[in-house]
Design a protein around this motif. Sequence first.
Motif, PDB file in Angstrom:
ATOM      1  N   ASP A  86       4.589   9.742  23.646  1.00 34.08           N
ATOM      2  CA  ASP A  86       4.355   8.833  22.525  1.00 34.08           C
ATOM      3  C   ASP A  86       4.420   9.517  21.167  1.00 34.08           C
ATOM      4  O   ASP A  86       3.932   8.982  20.168  1.00 34.08           O
ATOM      5  N   GLU A  87       5.068  10.694  21.091  1.00 38.93           N
ATOM      6  CA  GLU A  87       5.115  11.433  19.826  1.00 38.93           C
ATOM      7  C   GLU A  87       5.578  10.577  18.668  1.00 38.93           C
ATOM      8  O   GLU A  87       4.992  10.599  17.574  1.00 38.93           O
ATOM      9  N   PHE A  88       6.632   9.793  18.871  1.00 40.61           N
ATOM     10  CA  PHE A  88       7.197   9.020  17.773  1.00 40.61           C
ATOM     11  C   PHE A  88       6.619   7.612  17.688  1.00 40.61           C
ATOM     12  O   PHE A  88       7.076   6.801  16.891  1.00 40.61           O
ATOM     13  N   GLU A  89       5.608   7.346  18.503  1.00 40.60           N
ATOM     14  CA  GLU A  89       4.871   6.087  18.408  1.00 40.60           C
ATOM     15  C   GLU A  89       3.607   6.258  17.570  1.00 40.60           C
ATOM     16  O   GLU A  89       2.908   5.291  17.287  1.00 40.60           O
ATOM     17  N   LYS A  90       3.316   7.488  17.186  1.00 39.83           N
ATOM     18  CA  LYS A  90       2.129   7.776  16.378  1.00 39.83           C
ATOM     19  C   LYS A  90       2.433   7.549  14.896  1.00 39.83           C
ATOM     20  O   LYS A  90       3.556   7.742  14.442  1.00 39.83           O
ATOM     21  N   GLY A  91       1.402   7.149  14.163  1.00 42.32           N
ATOM     22  CA  GLY A  91       1.572   6.837  12.750  1.00 42.32           C
ATOM     23  C   GLY A  91       2.195   7.976  11.962  1.00 42.32           C
ATOM     24  O   GLY A  91       1.822   9.137  12.139  1.00 42.32           O
ATOM     25  N   GLU A  92       3.147   7.622  11.101  1.00 39.81           N
ATOM     26  CA  GLU A  92       3.809   8.554  10.187  1.00 39.81           C
ATOM     27  C   GLU A  92       4.590   9.655  10.909  1.00 39.81           C
ATOM     28  O   GLU A  92       4.880  10.701  10.332  1.00 39.81           O
TER      29      GLU A  92
ATOM     30  N   SER B 285       8.961  10.386   9.004  1.00 37.63           N
ATOM     31  CA  SER B 285       8.747  10.441   7.559  1.00 37.63           C
ATOM     32  C   SER B 285      10.007  10.909   6.850  1.00 37.63           C
ATOM     33  O   SER B 285      10.691  11.829   7.309  1.00 37.63           O
ATOM     34  N   PHE B 286      10.284  10.270   5.730  1.00 40.07           N
ATOM     35  CA  PHE B 286      11.452  10.591   4.911  1.00 40.07           C
ATOM     36  C   PHE B 286      10.968  11.017   3.531  1.00 40.07           C
ATOM     37  O   PHE B 286      10.340  10.225   2.824  1.00 40.07           O
ATOM     38  N   VAL B 287      11.250  12.248   3.180  1.00 40.92           N
ATOM     39  CA  VAL B 287      10.833  12.764   1.883  1.00 40.92           C
ATOM     40  C   VAL B 287      12.043  12.766   0.947  1.00 40.92           C
ATOM     41  O   VAL B 287      13.035  13.457   1.191  1.00 40.92           O
ATOM     42  N   TRP B 288      11.945  11.981  -0.114  1.00 39.03           N
ATOM     43  CA  TRP B 288      13.018  11.877  -1.110  1.00 39.03           C
ATOM     44  C   TRP B 288      12.601  12.680  -2.335  1.00 39.03           C
ATOM     45  O   TRP B 288      11.684  12.307  -3.057  1.00 39.03           O
TER      46      TRP B 288
ATOM     47  N   CYS C 297       6.911   6.569   5.124  1.00 42.87           N
ATOM     48  CA  CYS C 297       6.348   6.900   6.439  1.00 42.87           C
ATOM     49  C   CYS C 297       6.470   5.727   7.411  1.00 42.87           C
ATOM     50  O   CYS C 297       6.106   4.582   7.069  1.00 42.87           O
ATOM     51  N   TYR C 298       6.932   6.042   8.589  1.00 44.94           N
ATOM     52  CA  TYR C 298       7.077   5.059   9.663  1.00 44.94           C
ATOM     53  C   TYR C 298       6.709   5.725  10.981  1.00 44.94           C
ATOM     54  O   TYR C 298       6.501   6.933  11.068  1.00 44.94           O
ATOM     55  N   ASP C 299       6.677   4.917  12.014  1.00 48.51           N
ATOM     56  CA  ASP C 299       6.715   5.407  13.389  1.00 48.51           C
ATOM     57  C   ASP C 299       7.692   4.502  14.130  1.00 48.51           C
ATOM     58  O   ASP C 299       8.272   3.579  13.534  1.00 48.51           O
ATOM     59  N   ASN C 300       7.892   4.739  15.402  1.00 45.39           N
ATOM     60  CA  ASN C 300       8.899   3.974  16.132  1.00 45.39           C
ATOM     61  C   ASN C 300       8.643   2.474  16.061  1.00 45.39           C
ATOM     62  O   ASN C 300       9.561   1.680  15.807  1.00 45.39           O
TER      63      ASN C 300
END
Length: 540
Positions: free
Chosen positions: A153-159, A162-165, A178-181
């Motif tokens: 569930d690594e990518f089901e966890k909050g944030e 993340s995309f840093v612009w 910040c997103y998760d799956n």
Amino acid sequence: MGTHPGPRLSLDLSKYEKLDAVQVGHLRHYHNLVSQMDGEWHHMGTQEPMQEFLDAYRYQLAIMAYGVGAAHYHRTPALRSTYKILLRRLIHKMLRREVWAYWFTTSLSGNRTDPGRTQLRTPWADPVVKENIMYSGHLLMMTSLYGMLFDDDEFEKGESLSFVWDPLFFGLGPETFCYDNRSLQEAIIREMERNGWIGVCCEPNLVFVVCNQFPIIAMRYNDARDGTDVSERVLEKYKAAWDEKGMVDSSGLYVDWYFLRQDRTLAPRNIGWTAWANAYMNTWNSETVRSLYDSQSYGFITTIDGEVQLHEEKIALEYRKLVDTENANKNDAAVLARARANAAVLPPSFPFSKPTFGYVVQWLSELGKQEELDGLLKYADKHLQPTWENGGLFYPRNDDRTNDAGEWTHMDPFSGNAAIGYARLNVPDGQKKMWDNPRKRGHAATQPWIDGIELGQGIDCLRGVWDSEESALVLTMKTWDGRIVTATPVATNLPAGEWTVFVNGELVQQETLDKGGDLRAEVRVGREEVDVVFKRVVAD
């Protein structure tokens, strides 16, 4: 634990599938590409300089990920660590700013994708909040595939996504999105709803059939883990929307795209997007996909005098015109010669060439069109410069579309790095079988796996299978360069009992696991294949 010379392994290992040298070479090349230092993209350069075209980094990374998934699920399903680490690295690269930064300028829109537009939009940097399914859809499928295959569930966890612009010389400071799956999935579904369920835009104002297949598959994998039916509800509305607009053109091909603001479709000219869509739409729409194959493929793929060839767009369209107007044979050398002559005087239709070869071999692989697939792979091996580098196999870029005889010569990094490998690693109905039987949450606890082995150790794995009837976990390894290394495969999640370890048929270890658990073996691996079998002793 100790050494117990004596009985040899009686299990016949030949009944377990083994990856061949070419398949292993493609996986090694995937590893070589994603093991480069961040910011290095050797062999992955594209025709278009801003990552906006179809051979961009994101597409290469995604198809490599799907090749990894197919190889693990269908061919070596007990080989956990090797594939998990490789897929994790592909996702890491997918999150690099070089991969998604194109969206800021693309979000401005323009009159090429939105005819009649006279003013640019205000741009935004968040690459997944709306539109841009050509990135967000693949990222969703890559991370959903990771969760489904490895019960992680690594990518089901909050944030976790993340995309840093933070451009160096413009902006008012860094922005982080910040997103998760699952929140990424929700963003995609909101866009589908906003567009009347016809799909999410790739470029501004354009909805492509193919790009929306990947998030739909991802939703199916998430449903399997969550016990939900999101994909079914989305598909019901998606199919209804396309039934109204008309997905299939009179040519038999899928429309190139749908203009959202203008509410009209664009007629297709190339097999590429149709082929790529079919390779993944076969999951939920197999009857339609298979029924259209003959009408879609003729003229683009020919079998003449025993040789299978793929034809460049201008030639293929001339070929189809001759067949349709003269009722000619669909595999005729004379028709092909005339089509090539007619096409030779026509100007190129677009400055860049689609990665059509890669699209088509994925399609043929999924539909099990073995004669055509083998023929095109044979053509590639004969004419398109197969190259081995550090144990990896790829086909180097060549921007020329055809030679003087009109024969296919084009090779792009999407096809040469990723898609040809995918076609060899996939199996007939490979995507459909994963759609029909995705692994559910908790699956990892239901069978033994092999951990402790990864491509970074210089080891290629040819087998990785758990046979429940034989109570045997089978692993076959070799090093890609002949070096001798010490490997420590770990048989994880073994049930309680007495376990033996055989290396090349000889008993080398024996241990009793009172409560079940893990069993490690230390093995020297070199140029020759080494078979390691963890086998439970079953009382007569």
